[in-house]
Design an enzyme around this catalytic site. Structure first.
Site, PDB file in Angstrom:
ATOM      1  N   PHE A  67      54.810  69.563 -18.262  1.00 57.46           N
ATOM      2  CA  PHE A  67      53.824  70.309 -19.039  1.00 57.46           C
ATOM      3  C   PHE A  67      53.950  71.823 -18.903  1.00 57.46           C
ATOM      4  CE2 PHE A  67      49.670  72.422 -19.324  1.00 57.46           C
ATOM      5  CZ  PHE A  67      49.329  72.133 -20.635  1.00 57.46           C
ATOM      6  N   ASN A  68      54.048  72.360 -17.694  1.00 60.39           N
ATOM      7  CA  ASN A  68      54.061  73.817 -17.541  1.00 60.39           C
ATOM      8  C   ASN A  68      55.252  74.457 -18.245  1.00 60.39           C
ATOM      9  OD1 ASN A  68      51.725  73.809 -16.022  1.00 60.39           O
ATOM     10  ND2 ASN A  68      52.767  73.968 -14.052  1.00 60.39           N
ATOM     11  N   THR A  96      51.257  78.040 -10.937  1.00 62.61           N
ATOM     12  CA  THR A  96      50.955  76.624 -11.136  1.00 62.61           C
ATOM     13  C   THR A  96      50.599  76.303 -12.577  1.00 62.61           C
ATOM     14  OG1 THR A  96      48.588  76.842 -10.598  1.00 62.61           O
ATOM     15  CG2 THR A  96      50.111  76.474  -8.759  1.00 62.61           C
ATOM     16  N   HIS A 113      49.557  67.747  -8.497  1.00 59.62           N
ATOM     17  CA  HIS A 113      50.811  68.476  -8.712  1.00 59.62           C
ATOM     18  C   HIS A 113      50.805  69.858  -8.053  1.00 59.62           C
ATOM     19  CE1 HIS A 113      51.948  65.472 -11.757  1.00 59.62           C
ATOM     20  NE2 HIS A 113      50.732  65.609 -12.263  1.00 59.62           N
ATOM     21  N   ASP A 114      49.792  70.667  -8.401  1.00 57.21           N
ATOM     22  CA  ASP A 114      49.819  72.075  -8.017  1.00 57.21           C
ATOM     23  C   ASP A 114      49.583  72.297  -6.533  1.00 57.21           C
ATOM     24  OD1 ASP A 114      50.252  72.670 -10.685  1.00 57.21           O
ATOM     25  OD2 ASP A 114      48.122  72.908 -11.119  1.00 57.21           O
ATOM     26  N   ASN A 174      46.121  74.452 -19.095  1.00 57.58           N
ATOM     27  CA  ASN A 174      45.312  73.235 -19.127  1.00 57.58           C
ATOM     28  C   ASN A 174      44.139  73.382 -20.082  1.00 57.58           C
ATOM     29  OD1 ASN A 174      46.815  71.672 -17.246  1.00 57.58           O
ATOM     30  ND2 ASN A 174      45.939  72.863 -15.570  1.00 57.58           N
ATOM     31  N   ASP A 210      46.237  78.082 -14.045  1.00 53.27           N
ATOM     32  CA  ASP A 210      45.519  77.694 -15.267  1.00 53.27           C
ATOM     33  C   ASP A 210      44.521  76.565 -14.967  1.00 53.27           C
ATOM     34  OD1 ASP A 210      47.439  75.719 -14.799  1.00 53.27           O
ATOM     35  OD2 ASP A 210      47.810  75.357 -16.940  1.00 53.27           O
ATOM     36  N   ASP A 219      45.000  72.541 -10.131  1.00 53.77           N
ATOM     37  CA  ASP A 219      45.007  73.965  -9.771  1.00 53.77           C
ATOM     38  C   ASP A 219      43.804  74.290  -8.899  1.00 53.77           C
ATOM     39  OD1 ASP A 219      46.947  75.370 -12.137  1.00 53.77           O
ATOM     40  OD2 ASP A 219      45.874  73.575 -12.763  1.00 53.77           O
TER      41      ASP A 219
END
Length: 310
Positions: free
Chosen positions: A164-165, A123, A232-233, A38, A9, A14
């Site tokens: 969040f995800n 992700t 993060h991703d 996102n 996303d 990402d």
């Protein structure tokens, strides 16, 4: 090469992860799929196409995925990633379009034609892969494992307990964690440690056109921690290539789907209810110096692919 389906996303982190995956010779992306997260799915799809164009990897197919979670209302994270999801850099004109088929159908086709089970890396929220599990149970044996950015055993970033995800579509996450498919969960427990220092981000600007692009995206990124910015991703791709950087522990993980704890990932760390069963290999620590060094080493490789490279 490791063949993967990459569900995303984008989103700035990402985009950084995809930049590595598109150009690393050890990864073979068979399909890119978008999902709302996102920013809206229309924007995340465009962002995937921007990056495949930028890196001259337009042979990688892109499929548009779910526009909303399975049950709850969709709320984006544009306050972190900007209105477009990838602000700060003027990308070249897109030269391809998304596939005419939806993400789940495209995933099913790739899996059914694969000579052996494949890894799916996700992700963003897990809406697409939950729908894949629901709609194509005959293909579960064709999925080797999920490598997921998401979750946390130590606290959340959109609530006191939720990452969040998972929070974006907890119902989808619950389906994935109950699927019986092996899971590697790479959550906030490690991604908030895997920081790129501001000095590193500044240095990246001078490493060719890919570095310039990444620098502009990362400086527009609204997520930051003391000591730097968490990508993060990127950890999903790093784990695929360098699992030795990560300390993991096997747990049974449940997902809370409603109430004030919606989106929480709860591990049975004391074996109170799982009866010794496990469904996830959870990353709990990372060699942060190795991560940052590895990241910097990827950028010269990217420059061999990107538009504007000399």
């Amino acid at each position: 090469m490791t063949p993967i389906i990459l569900d995303m996303d984008p989103g700035i982190d990402d985009a950084v992860a995809l930049s590595i995956a598109l150009t690393n010779p050890e990864i073979d992306i068979k399909l890119l799929t978008s999902v709302a997260g996102n920013v809206s799915v229309d924007k995340t799809t465009i962002n995937l196409l921007k990056l495949t164009t930028f890196f001259k990897q337009t042979q990688v197919p892109v499929a548009r995925g779910a526009a909303a979670p399975l049950k709850k209302a969709f709320v984006d994270a544009s306050y972190i990633h900007g209105a477009s999801g990838m602000p700060g850099y003027e990308f070249p004109t897109i030269t391809t379009q998304a596939l005419p088929t939806d993400a789940v159908s495209a995933m099913a086709k790739v899996l059914s034609e694969a000579p052996e089970p494949m890894t799916i890396v996700a992700t963003g929220s897990y809406t697409n892969i939950a729908l894949l599990i629901q709609n194509h149970p005959e293909l579960i044996s064709q999925i080797k494992e999920f490598v997921l950015m998401g979750g946390s055993l130590s606290g959340g970033n959109v609530s006191s307990v939720a990452e969040f995800n998972i929070f974006t579509d907890p119902d989808a996450a619950a389906i994935v964690f109950k699927s019986g498919i092996p899971i590697v969960m790479i959550g906030l427990d490690v991604t908030l440690k895997a920081l790129l220092s501001l000095d590193t981000i500044d240095a990246v600007a001078n490493i060719g056109e890919a570095g310039n692009m990444l620098h502009k995206l990362m400086t527009a990124y609204g997520d930051s921690e003391p000591g730097g910015k968490p990508m993060h991703d990127v950890n999903t791709i790093c784990y695929l290539l360098n699992p030795e950087f990560y300390t993991t522990k096997d747990y049974w993980v449940d997902v809370i789907t409603d109430g004030p704890a919606a989106g929480a990932t709860v591990a049975d760390t004391q074996n109170r209810w799982s009866n010794g069963k496990i469904n996830a290999k959870v990353a709990i620590n990372i060699d942060t110096q190795a991560f940052e060094k590895w990241f910097i080493e990827q950028i010269p490789v990217m420059n061999q692919y990107c538009e504007g490279a000399i």
